[in-house]
Design a protein around this motif. Structure first.
Motif, mmCIF file in Angstrom:
data_model
loop_
_atom_site.group_PDB
_atom_site.id
_atom_site.type_symbol
_atom_site.label_atom_id
_atom_site.label_comp_id
_atom_site.label_asym_id
_atom_site.label_seq_id
_atom_site.Cartn_x
_atom_site.Cartn_y
_atom_site.Cartn_z
ATOM 1 N N UNK A 164 0.840 -1.199 0.000
ATOM 2 C CA UNK A 164 0.000 0.000 0.000
ATOM 3 C C UNK A 164 0.874 1.249 0.000
ATOM 4 N N UNK A 165 0.219 2.393 0.087
ATOM 5 C CA UNK A 165 0.956 3.647 0.141
ATOM 6 C C UNK A 165 1.156 4.142 1.555
ATOM 7 N N UNK A 166 1.160 3.207 2.525
ATOM 8 C CA UNK A 166 1.306 3.579 3.936
ATOM 9 C C UNK A 166 2.677 4.205 4.200
ATOM 10 N N UNK A 167 2.762 4.981 5.284
ATOM 11 C CA UNK A 167 4.015 5.625 5.696
ATOM 12 C C UNK A 167 5.081 4.553 5.930
ATOM 13 N N UNK A 168 6.321 4.871 5.602
ATOM 14 C CA UNK A 168 7.408 3.896 5.738
ATOM 15 C C UNK A 168 7.584 3.417 7.175
ATOM 16 N N UNK A 169 7.343 4.289 8.144
ATOM 17 C CA UNK A 169 7.467 3.888 9.549
ATOM 18 C C UNK A 169 6.411 2.839 9.910
ATOM 19 N N UNK A 170 5.204 3.002 9.340
ATOM 20 C CA UNK A 170 4.135 2.024 9.570
ATOM 21 C C UNK A 170 4.505 0.685 8.929
ATOM 22 N N UNK A 171 5.005 0.733 7.713
ATOM 23 C CA UNK A 171 5.419 -0.497 7.027
ATOM 24 C C UNK A 171 6.504 -1.228 7.814
ATOM 25 N N UNK A 172 7.442 -0.458 8.339
ATOM 26 C CA UNK A 172 8.540 -1.059 9.103
ATOM 27 C C UNK A 172 8.017 -1.713 10.374
ATOM 28 N N UNK A 173 7.064 -1.054 11.053
ATOM 29 C CA UNK A 173 6.495 -1.610 12.288
ATOM 30 C C UNK A 173 5.777 -2.926 12.003
ATOM 31 N N UNK A 174 4.986 -2.959 10.941
ATOM 32 C CA UNK A 174 4.278 -4.188 10.573
ATOM 33 C C UNK A 174 5.269 -5.290 10.213
ATOM 34 N N UNK A 175 6.323 -4.932 9.528
ATOM 35 C CA UNK A 175 7.340 -5.905 9.140
ATOM 36 C C UNK A 175 8.029 -6.490 10.373
ATOM 37 N N UNK A 176 8.301 -5.653 11.363
ATOM 38 C CA UNK A 176 8.992 -6.127 12.569
ATOM 39 C C UNK A 176 8.092 -7.020 13.416
ATOM 40 N N UNK A 177 6.798 -6.694 13.521
ATOM 41 C CA UNK A 177 5.879 -7.558 14.260
ATOM 42 C C UNK A 177 5.726 -8.894 13.536
ATOM 43 N N UNK A 178 5.707 -8.868 12.202
ATOM 44 C CA UNK A 178 5.644 -10.114 11.430
ATOM 45 C C UNK A 178 6.859 -10.982 11.718
ATOM 46 N N UNK A 179 8.018 -10.341 11.881
ATOM 47 C CA UNK A 179 9.241 -11.085 12.208
ATOM 48 C C UNK A 179 9.131 -11.716 13.588
ATOM 49 N N UNK A 180 8.531 -11.006 14.539
ATOM 50 C CA UNK A 180 8.320 -11.557 15.881
ATOM 51 C C UNK A 180 7.448 -12.797 15.816
ATOM 52 N N UNK A 181 6.414 -12.754 14.969
ATOM 53 C CA UNK A 181 5.474 -13.877 14.843
ATOM 54 C C UNK A 181 6.121 -15.083 14.162
ATOM 55 N N UNK A 182 6.877 -14.831 13.093
ATOM 56 C CA UNK A 182 7.389 -15.939 12.277
ATOM 57 C C UNK A 182 8.737 -16.494 12.743
ATOM 58 N N UNK A 183 9.582 -15.661 13.346
ATOM 59 C CA UNK A 183 10.891 -16.128 13.815
ATOM 60 C C UNK A 183 10.826 -16.366 15.327
ATOM 61 N N UNK A 184 10.567 -17.610 15.711
ATOM 62 C CA UNK A 184 10.458 -17.953 17.137
ATOM 63 C C UNK A 184 11.676 -18.746 17.626
#
Length: 302
Positions: A164-184
Motif C-alpha cells: 500500500x501507500x502507507x508511511x514507511x514507519x508504519x510499514x517497518x512496524x508491521x514488518x517487525x511484528x511479522x518477524x516476531x510472529x514468524x521467527x520464534x
C-alpha cells in the motif's frame, strides 16, 4: 494526592478506584524475577457527583492521560502515563516498567523487538492520544501467547500494508511484528508450546470448522487455552483450601473461559455450545484440574 495534583474539588468525588495487574500465578519467570505476588498499578477510575467534563479538563491540564468524554457522565478514567506513574510511586505503589514515552508505537516496537522475539514481554498496556477523543487504552498480548487466528490475520494484513501507500514507519512496524510472529527461534516459551503440539501429532492444515466437528487445531487451541485461561484466576491451591464447592465453581468458570478463548481465536467457528465441543472442553478442564490437585497434594506431603 490525585485531588491535590489536579486541583479537584474533593466534595465532587464520591469514589476512587486504583487498578492494575496482580501477578498471582507462577507463570513465565515471575518467581525468578521475584515479582510473584506484586501488584503493578497502571490506572484509576473516579466517580463524581457532577458532570465529569470539568474534572476531565482539570486532569488533562495537570498532565494526566484522560479521554475527552466517557459513556457514563459520572465516571472519570485515568490512563497510565509518566504523570500518573510518578504520583503512584510517590504513594509507595509499584508501577510497570515503561517501554517508551511520548513517541510513536513504531519506535517502541523497533526498540523492543529483540525482547519481543525472545518472549520476554508478556504484554503491553499502551496509552494513545488522539486530538478528537483524547487518551485511550490498548492492551497488547505478548508474542509467547498462543494466538494462531490473530497471527494468520496479522500476516495477511502485513501483506496489504507492504503493498500500500502507507508511511514507511508504519510499514517497518508491521514488518517487525511479522518477524516476531514468524521467527520464534529465540522464544523458549513458544518452543515449549510447539513441543507439546508435536507430542500430540502433527495438526491438520488450518481450515474453517463448522458444526460439531473439532479439528486438531481446534483441540490445540482448547488444550493450550486452559492454562492460558487459568492465569486470570488465583492458583488451584487457593480454591483447594476453600473446599469442594469452590473447586466446582472454579471448574465451571474455567470451562466458560476456555469456550470464550476458542471463540475469540476462531471467529468463524460455529457450534461453540454443541454437545461435542462442550464435552471435549469439560473433559480436558476437569482432567487438568485433577492432575494439578494431585501435584498440589504431593507438594503438601513433601
Amino acid at each position: 494526592m490525585l485531588i491535590e495534583a489536579a486541583s479537584l474539588d474533593p466534595e465532587n468525588i464520591t469514589k476512587c478506584i486504583i487498578y492494575g495487574e496482580f501477578i498471582c500465578n507462577a507463570c513465565y519467570d515471575y518467581s525468578e524475577r521475584d515479582i510473584l505476588g506484586d501488584w503493578k498499578v497502571f490506572g484509576a477510575t473516579m466517580e463524581v457527583k457532577k458532570d465529569n467534563i470539568e474534572t476531565l479538563v482539570k486532569l488533562a491540564e495537570a498532565g494526566f492521560a484522560v479521554p475527552k468524554r466517557t459513556n457514563n457522565p459520572n465516571h472519570v478514567k485515568i490512563y497510565p502515563n509518566e504523570k500518573f506513574s510518578e504520583l503512584a510511586r510517590n504513594a509507595n505503589m509499584d508501577v510497570p516498567d515503561s517501554k517508551g514515552t511520548n513517541e510513536s508505537l513504531a519506535k517502541i516496537i523497533e526498540r523492543n523487538k529483540d525482547d519481543m522475539k525472545r518472549g520476554l514481554i508478556e504484554g503491553l498496556v499502551i496509552t494513545i492520544y488522539q486530538e478528537k477523543e483524547g487518551s485511550r487504552l490498548i492492551k497488547w498480548k505478548g508474542a509467547q501467547e498462543y494466538q494462531p487466528h490473530a497471527h494468520t490475520k496479522f500476516l495477511k494484513a502485513n501483506d496489504l500494508v507492504q503493498n500500500s501507500g502507507a508511511h514507511q514507519e508504519v510499514k517497518k512496524a508491521f514488518c517487525e511484528v511479522s518477524e516476531v510472529i514468524t521467527d520464534t527461534s529465540e522464544n523458549e516459551l513458544v518452543k515449549k508450546i510447539e513441543t507439546k503440539k508435536a507430542n500430540h501429532g502433527n495438526p491438520e492444515e488450518k481450515k474453517k470448522t463448522k458444526g460439531k466437528q473439532l479439528s486438531n487445531i481446534d483441540k490445540d487451541i482448547i488444550l493450550l487455552g486452559i492454562p492460558h485461561s487459568q492465569k486470570k484466576f488465583d492458583s488451584i491451591e487457593v480454591y483447594q483450601k476453600r473446599g469442594e464447592k469452590a473447586l466446582e465453581e472454579y471448574s465451571e468458570t474455567l470451562i466458560q473461559e476456555v469456550k470464550e478463548h476458542l471463540a475469540s481465536e476462531k471467529s468463524d467457528f460455529e457450534g461453540i455450545d454443541d454437545e461435542a465441543t462442550v464435552g471435549f472442553i469439560t473433559s480436558k478442564v476437569k482432567s487438568m484440574i485433577k492432575n494439578q490437585l494431585k501435584v498440589s497434594d504431593t507438594n503438601l506431603v513433601n
